[in-house]
Design a protein around this motif. Structure first.
Motif, mmCIF file in Angstrom:
data_model
loop_
_atom_site.group_PDB
_atom_site.id
_atom_site.type_symbol
_atom_site.label_atom_id
_atom_site.label_comp_id
_atom_site.label_asym_id
_atom_site.label_seq_id
_atom_site.Cartn_x
_atom_site.Cartn_y
_atom_site.Cartn_z
ATOM 1 N N ARG A 33 0.827 -1.209 0.000
ATOM 2 C CA ARG A 33 0.000 0.000 0.000
ATOM 3 C C ARG A 33 0.856 1.251 0.000
ATOM 4 N NH1 ARG A 33 -5.061 -0.819 4.077
ATOM 5 N NH2 ARG A 33 -5.814 -2.694 3.090
ATOM 6 N N VAL A 34 0.303 2.277 -0.616
ATOM 7 C CA VAL A 34 0.845 3.621 -0.490
ATOM 8 C C VAL A 34 -0.084 4.287 0.521
ATOM 9 C CG1 VAL A 34 1.364 5.768 -1.677
ATOM 10 C CG2 VAL A 34 1.637 3.580 -2.882
ATOM 11 N N ARG A 35 0.434 4.704 1.642
ATOM 12 C CA ARG A 35 -0.405 5.158 2.746
ATOM 13 C C ARG A 35 -0.535 6.675 2.819
ATOM 14 N NH1 ARG A 35 -2.188 1.098 5.689
ATOM 15 N NH2 ARG A 35 -0.926 -0.763 5.848
ATOM 16 N N GLN A 36 -1.753 7.101 3.124
ATOM 17 C CA GLN A 36 -2.078 8.485 3.452
ATOM 18 C C GLN A 36 -1.527 9.496 2.451
ATOM 19 O OE1 GLN A 36 -4.141 9.261 6.399
ATOM 20 N NE2 GLN A 36 -4.535 7.172 5.754
ATOM 21 N N ILE A 37 -1.999 9.393 1.205
ATOM 22 C CA ILE A 37 -1.637 10.379 0.193
ATOM 23 C C ILE A 37 -2.903 11.127 -0.222
ATOM 24 C CG2 ILE A 37 0.337 9.058 -0.647
ATOM 25 C CD1 ILE A 37 -1.326 8.253 -3.087
ATOM 26 N N PRO A 38 -2.759 12.344 -0.709
ATOM 27 C CA PRO A 38 -3.941 13.099 -1.146
ATOM 28 C C PRO A 38 -4.693 12.343 -2.251
ATOM 29 C CG PRO A 38 -2.029 14.533 -1.022
ATOM 30 C CD PRO A 38 -1.523 13.128 -0.831
ATOM 31 N N ARG A 39 -6.012 12.433 -2.214
ATOM 32 C CA ARG A 39 -6.863 11.728 -3.176
ATOM 33 C C ARG A 39 -6.459 12.039 -4.620
ATOM 34 N NH1 ARG A 39 -11.257 9.144 -3.857
ATOM 35 N NH2 ARG A 39 -11.866 9.139 -1.689
ATOM 36 N N GLU A 40 -6.178 13.298 -4.903
ATOM 37 C CA GLU A 40 -5.820 13.680 -6.270
ATOM 38 C C GLU A 40 -4.566 12.935 -6.733
ATOM 39 O OE1 GLU A 40 -4.459 17.763 -8.319
ATOM 40 O OE2 GLU A 40 -6.406 17.832 -7.315
ATOM 41 N N GLU A 41 -3.554 12.845 -5.856
ATOM 42 C CA GLU A 41 -2.330 12.103 -6.195
ATOM 43 C C GLU A 41 -2.632 10.629 -6.409
ATOM 44 O OE1 GLU A 41 1.252 12.422 -3.855
ATOM 45 O OE2 GLU A 41 0.830 14.533 -3.480
ATOM 46 N N ALA A 42 -3.514 10.073 -5.589
ATOM 47 C CA ALA A 42 -3.871 8.662 -5.708
ATOM 48 C C ALA A 42 -4.556 8.392 -7.043
ATOM 49 C CB ALA A 42 -4.772 8.238 -4.551
#
Length: 77
Positions: A33-42
């Motif tokens: 997982r990539v944790r706690q990133i801004p929704r736009e970046e995701a």
């Protein structure tokens, strides 16, 4: 404050995600997982990974310490 989400990816996609500049966390219970990133970046990362043939999923309200509860079930007491 930005809406933070986790991005779930297959374990074999770690190298591709890191090439995008994402920090991947691996766990036996929750996978890669990539944790706690801004929704736009995701969302951008999902599109880039999809272009490489890799599936990814945004996890809403993912707990920071572990895996999300299955099917909305309450945690065991």
């Amino acid at each position: 404050m930005a809406d933070l989400v986790d991005l779930a990816i297959p374990a074999n996609a770690q190298e591709a995600a890191e090439a995008l500049g994402l920090k991947v966390h691996r766990s036996v219970t929750s996978g890669a997982r990539v944790r706690q990133i801004p929704r736009e970046e995701a969302e951008i990362a999902m599109e880039c990974l999809c272009d490489c043939g890799i599936s990814a999923r945004i996890l809403e309200n993912a707990p920071r310490g572990g895996r999300p509860s299955e099917g909305g079930a309450a945690p065991a007491a």
